[in-house]
Design a protein around this motif. Structure first.
Motif, PDB file in Angstrom:
ATOM      1  N   VAL A   1       0.843  -1.206   0.000  1.00 21.90           N
ATOM      2  CA  VAL A   1       0.000   0.000   0.000  1.00 21.90           C
ATOM      3  C   VAL A   1       0.875   1.252   0.000  1.00 21.90           C
ATOM      4  N   TRP A   2       1.992   1.188   0.722  1.00 24.11           N
ATOM      5  CA  TRP A   2       2.900   2.346   0.732  1.00 24.11           C
ATOM      6  C   TRP A   2       3.415   2.643  -0.669  1.00 24.11           C
ATOM      7  N   LEU A   3       3.833   1.570  -1.355  1.00 23.13           N
ATOM      8  CA  LEU A   3       4.312   1.742  -2.732  1.00 23.13           C
ATOM      9  C   LEU A   3       3.222   2.350  -3.608  1.00 23.13           C
ATOM     10  N   ILE A   4       2.033   1.805  -3.485  1.00 21.20           N
ATOM     11  CA  ILE A   4       0.935   2.307  -4.312  1.00 21.20           C
ATOM     12  C   ILE A   4       0.690   3.783  -4.016  1.00 21.20           C
ATOM     13  N   PHE A   5       0.686   4.119  -2.725  1.00 22.12           N
ATOM     14  CA  PHE A   5       0.309   5.477  -2.353  1.00 22.12           C
ATOM     15  C   PHE A   5       1.399   6.493  -2.677  1.00 22.12           C
ATOM     16  N   HIS A   6       2.650   6.119  -2.449  1.00 22.61           N
ATOM     17  CA  HIS A   6       3.716   7.110  -2.586  1.00 22.61           C
ATOM     18  C   HIS A   6       4.522   6.996  -3.871  1.00 22.61           C
ATOM     19  N   ARG A   7       4.393   5.898  -4.557  1.00 29.31           N
ATOM     20  CA  ARG A   7       5.278   5.716  -5.701  1.00 29.31           C
ATOM     21  C   ARG A   7       4.545   5.461  -7.014  1.00 29.31           C
ATOM     22  N   THR A   8       3.233   5.515  -7.006  1.00 24.97           N
ATOM     23  CA  THR A   8       2.531   5.346  -8.280  1.00 24.97           C
ATOM     24  C   THR A   8       1.664   6.565  -8.547  1.00 24.97           C
TER      25      THR A   8
ATOM     26  N   LYS B   1       8.168   4.691 -14.609  1.00 26.21           N
ATOM     27  CA  LYS B   1       8.958   3.593 -15.153  1.00 26.21           C
ATOM     28  C   LYS B   1       8.399   2.348 -14.488  1.00 26.21           C
ATOM     29  N   PHE B   2       7.919   1.433 -15.248  1.00 23.25           N
ATOM     30  CA  PHE B   2       7.256   0.234 -14.728  1.00 23.25           C
ATOM     31  C   PHE B   2       6.157   0.599 -13.736  1.00 23.25           C
ATOM     32  N   GLY B   3       5.445   1.654 -14.027  1.00 27.96           N
ATOM     33  CA  GLY B   3       4.328   2.028 -13.167  1.00 27.96           C
ATOM     34  C   GLY B   3       4.715   2.748 -11.904  1.00 27.96           C
ATOM     35  N   ILE B   4       6.004   2.941 -11.703  1.00 29.50           N
ATOM     36  CA  ILE B   4       6.465   3.648 -10.509  1.00 29.50           C
ATOM     37  C   ILE B   4       6.860   5.063 -10.917  1.00 29.50           C
ATOM     38  N   VAL B   5       6.398   6.033 -10.160  1.00 30.56           N
ATOM     39  CA  VAL B   5       6.708   7.418 -10.507  1.00 30.56           C
ATOM     40  C   VAL B   5       8.187   7.689 -10.289  1.00 30.56           C
ATOM     41  N   ARG B   6       8.798   8.345 -11.276  1.00 29.39           N
ATOM     42  CA  ARG B   6      10.211   8.707 -11.138  1.00 29.39           C
ATOM     43  C   ARG B   6      10.285  10.104 -10.550  1.00 29.39           C
TER      44      ARG B   6
END
Lengths: 323, 593
Positions: A178-185, B131-136
């Motif tokens: 969930v952290w990845l989803i919230f902060h990195r997507t 990149k691969f769905g991850i924000v850069r």
């Protein structure tokens, strides 16, 4: 990196929850040595893990400036369906998948009701809460279903390496995802953007419908997972499983420092608050306060958390003027 | 898309390059667009065509249909009739997302930033590099900083946008539109919160985009901007296309005439105004940019409506500007006021019936000074006296109780209630029982004092009946006297043009029977015609004996309204000038220091 992280933790909105959780642990240990027994600590960890998982999903919902009141009933239905299927002899793996799928499906229904019919999330999920409870009663006929699957139980309460219950590992994994989803997507940013200013989010070309549905599916999944874990822990399920769990979920989110006004979410704070509430509940039990007082204490904590949130928002508003 | 290391900005301001080949094919063409709201057609078949590599200005009064047209082009609204072609292909945008994907980027008139998100998160909202769905984020941060520094904003990319000033937020909004890939840029009043320097930087960016082949649709009320920047201009009035001409073929006077139509009789010497503005533009082009904002609207407005404004351009107000011999203490008196690091040693006096101006660049403390007077900002040391009595204004409601009514510079978020109708907005502070204040002798009589306090308390809690008839009457008279144009009293206030929204707020102010009015940017986002009506209303308030403080970025506006102008710089009042003795240039010089 460690410095940056610890700095962030202290500066963050979750600081209050972290400090309070630590304080509660120390206080109860000093009052009664039974608080620190293995059994008690394990119990706290399992309870905290279960409420943290739903709380993590709820954090995103609240960051989106919505609410999901149906999480408790989703927990109950997932547990009941799992118990029912296990009774029919369905393999454990399939049962778990089915339970999680039920959660996702119910989240999807919530999301569709909110986006397609334009219902406020509060009202839409209140309606589904009632309907899901109805389905639970139809399945159980008001009876308790016992689970006789030891493996299911072990999946939650086994201590890895003799000290860490599996539930905590599951919760940690959910936190990471969930952290990845919230902060990195982009999805996570869009959740916060919708909660911060929906009009601006529309203007930025964000697909409000997709993000809303996605968030409710996520919280449905989390709730179903919590429900399965509760069922596995208790071994006996009925329609009271998950009762009032929506309030617990909202409480851990708010106590954890996420503002009900949306736009931001504090996942770490949610986890800490889940630990805090579980510790208080167990602690009161250890020091022989009747569990009848639990709800009273719990409501008091919620009011304090909301007050803190209000003060924080007040100072932030004034801070805006000063800058 | 990987921005090159040498010049990442060029990549950031990148364009979809394909639309150039058929130069005959316009980047965006709208034909016979019609739109109705609630059965009332507001756009009657308008054509507009944007060519690649041109800046196309769209001008018209508020309510002329500019915003509707923009909303149709950007997918926020769907046309009832007519169609849109993008690079020769018919398109139908179902939502802003579709328009954006097709390469239409929009800077909205109203700030569309998310206050809780950071600068970089806002700049890339909806177009996050992944990149691969991850924000850069690292990449995003670098590009955001580059773009913002080009626009002249040196901000921490991780700062929450809500904690920034309006001008900075506007720059973030602009940065949001110009990162990423697009072939058409629609700018709706992008400069309303910017100072001259920032406007210049923005123009440089727009010219660069134009050179890169972007088609820019530029909407502004500031005609000098239009004539400085645009290649062609389209004028709309009352939902009709009046003309599209190249800038060389027309002039400001003709544009104003076309915007106002029959109302142009309001502006008796349009040609004169046009000539003055053109002279101003010419001067601006020659690099005398410091004086640019002094568009001579003063002369325009001053002479525009003889007989309408009680105070025409001769500089003499209807009410005595000189307080001598006036035994009443001043309506407002600030003495040695300090507030944080933003205001120091402010001394200011306003008498009954006097209009006083506040001039100062953004960030000078002008906004903060207004805030102290309406209870939004803490006064650390110094005193505020209202009619000679020391007042502690800790909250707006205390200010209001003292008869100080303030209009915020941010009409949308701090002025109107968008979900309420016009009448509800106007009568918000209306209290039919007001005036039944505690009798003066009540203080000496404990029983009456208690009774009076109880009555006041009950009224404050709102536990009285809404006096519907009194409210209706109050609204009708305010609507008539201020000339609020709305189809029905229960029309949503957001359906009104900016000028009429502002007039509704003036009506709200009037109904509180204020002793002091603090007006921040009273004509921001208001068109030429409504502007004059608002000036007339301000003159009227002053005529009733209300003390008025006008804070404005437009010096010509202050010169038009105020007898005295205080100039504030770095939180201090650096000059106090009488209108008769001051020139706009001089005031600008004080502002810049």
């Amino acid at each position: 990196m460690i410095l940056r992280t610890s700095k962030r933790v202290l500066a963050a909105d979750s600081a209050a929850a972290v400090i309070a959780a630590a304080g509660v642990f120390v206080a109860f240990s000093l009052i009664n040595s039974h608080f620190l027994t293995r059994l008690n600590i394990d119990g706290i960890i399992v309870a905290a893990s279960i409420s943290a998982i739903t709380g993590l999903g709820m954090t995103l919902v609240i960051a989106m400036r919505a609410l999901d009141l149906s999480v408790g009933s989703i927990m109950g239905l997932a547990a009941i369906i799992a118990a029912h299927l296990l009774g029919e002899g369905v393999p454990l793996g399939l049962v778990i998948i089915a339970g999680l799928a039920v959660g996702c499906g119910l989240g999807l229904i919530n999301g569709l009701l909110i986006t397609m019919l334009g219902l406020p999330s509060f009202v839409a999920t209140l309606a589904t809460l009632s309907m899901i409870l109805g389905v639970e009663l139809l399945i159980t006929q008001g009876q308790t279903i016992s689970i006789h699957n030891i493996g299911f139980n072990k999946l939650v309460v086994t201590n890895i390496g003799g000290f860490l219950p599996v539930a905590a590992v599951v919760a940690a994994a959910v936190f990471a995802v969930v952290w990845l989803i919230f902060h990195r997507t982009p999805f996570g940013r869009h959740v916060a953007a919708i909660g911060g200013d929906e009009r601006a989010a529309v203007g930025a070309g964000i697909n409000i419908m997709a993000v809303t549905i996605g968030t409710f599916v996520l919280v449905g999944f989390c709730a179903a997972l919590s429900g399965l874990m509760t069922g596995a822990q208790l071994q006996n399920v009925d329609s009271t499983i998950g009762a009032n769990a929506e309030l617990t979920a909202i409480a851990v989110v708010v106590v954890g420092g996420t503002s009900l006004t949306g736009g931001r979410g504090n996942l770490f704070g949610t986890v800490c608050a889940a630990g805090l509430l579980a510790a208080i509940e167990a602690g009161l039990n250890v020091v022989n306060v009747s569990s009848l007082y639990d709800d009273l204490v719990f409501g008091g904590i919620l009011i304090i958390a909301l007050m803190v949130d209000g003060l924080r928002r007040g100072s932030r508003r004034r801070g805006t003027l000063v800058t | 898309m990987a921005p090159t290391e040498e010049d990442p900005l060029v990549a950031d301001l990148g364009v979809k390059g394909e639309e150039a080949p058929g130069a005959a094919v316009p980047a965006l063409r709208a034909s016979r667009l019609c739109k109705s709201f609630d059965g009332v057609e507001v756009l009657h078949g308008v054509d507009v065509e944007l060519r690649s590599g041109e800046v196309h200005a769209l001008v018209g009064e508020n309510g002329a249909g500019k915003s509707t047209l923009i909303n149709l082009l950007s997918g926020r609204l769907r046309p009832d009739a007519g169609h849109v072609e993008l690079n020769g292909q018919p398109v139908e945008f179902r939502n802003p997302l579709a328009a954006r994907r097709a390469g239409i980027s929009v800077i909205a008139q109203e700030l569309e930033v998310v206050p809780t998100l950071t600068v970089v998160e806002n700049v890339f909202l909806g177009s996050e590099p992944t990149k691969f769905g991850i924000v850069r984020w690292r990449d995003a941060r670098r590009r955001a900083v580059n773009t913002l520094s080009e626009l002249g904003l040196d901000a921490d990319p991780d700062r929450a946008v809500g904690a920034m000033g309006v001008a900075d937020q506007q720059l973030v909004e602009i940065a949001k539109a110009v990162v990423g890939q697009f072939g058409v840029l629609i700018m709706d009043e992008p400069t309303s919160a910017l100072n001259l320097e920032e406007v210049e930087r923005l123009f440089r960016v727009v010219r660069r985009l134009k050179a890169d082949g972007v088609a820019v649709l530029y909407v502004s009320h500031r005609l000098w901007e239009v004539f400085d920047l645009a290649d062609r201009v389209t004028v709309v009035r009352d939902g009709n296309l009046i003309f599209t001409k190249s800038i060389a073929e027309t002039n400001i006077g003709a544009a104003i005439r076309a915007m106002l139509g029959s109302k142009s009789s309001l502006v008796t010497d349009v040609a004169q105004v046009g000539r003055e503005i053109e002279r101003e533009v010419a001067a601006a082009r020659q690099g005398a940019h410091r004086n640019e904002s002094s568009v001579p609207e003063r002369s325009e407005m001053g002479r525009a409506a003889p007989g309408r404004a009680p105070r025409s351009g001769d500089g003499q107000g209807p009410v005595s500007d000189t307080p001598e011999g006036n035994k009443r203490p001043p309506a407002v008196e600030l003495e040695g006021v300090h507030s944080g690091s933003l205001l120091s040693d402010i001394n200011l006096t306003v008498h009954d019936g006097e209009v006083v101006g506040l001039a100062g660049v953004l960030g000078s403390g002008r906004t903060e000074l207004c805030e102290t007077m309406c209870g939004l900002r803490k006064v650390d040391t110094g005193t505020i006296r209202l009619r000679g009595v020391r007042a502690r204004l800790r909250e707006p409601k205390e200010a209001l109780a003292h008869g100080v009514f303030a209009l915020s510079e941010d009409r949308k978020s701090e002025g109107i209630f968008g979900h309420l109708d016009v009448r509800e907005n106007v009568v918000l502070n209306f209290d039919a029982a007001r005036g039944e204040r505690m009798p003066a002798d009540a203080a000496s009589n404990p029983v009456r004092a208690w009774a009076g306090k109880a009555a006041v308390l009950i009224r404050k809690t709102g536990l009285t009946w809404v006096r519907a008839r009194a409210e209706r009457r109050a609204f009708d008279s305010a609507r008539a006297s201020l000339g609020i144009r709305c189809s029905r009293p229960d029309e949503r206030i957001t359906a009104l043009s900016g000028g009429n929204q502002q007039k509704a707020l003036f009506a709200r102010a009037a109904l509180t029977r204020p002793a002091v009015l603090v007006l921040s940017e009273p004509t921001r986002g208001v068109d030429v015609g409504a502007k004059e009506e608002i000036y007339t209303a301000i003159d009227g308030f002053a005529g009733e004996g209300i003390a008025i403080i006008v804070s404005s970025a437009e010096i010509s506006e202050l010169m038009r309204l105020a007898a005295r102008i205080y100039v504030i710089r770095n939180g201090r009042i650096v000059a106090q000038v009488a209108r008769e003795e001051a020139s706009e240039e001089q005031i600008l010089r004080y502002m810049a220091g």
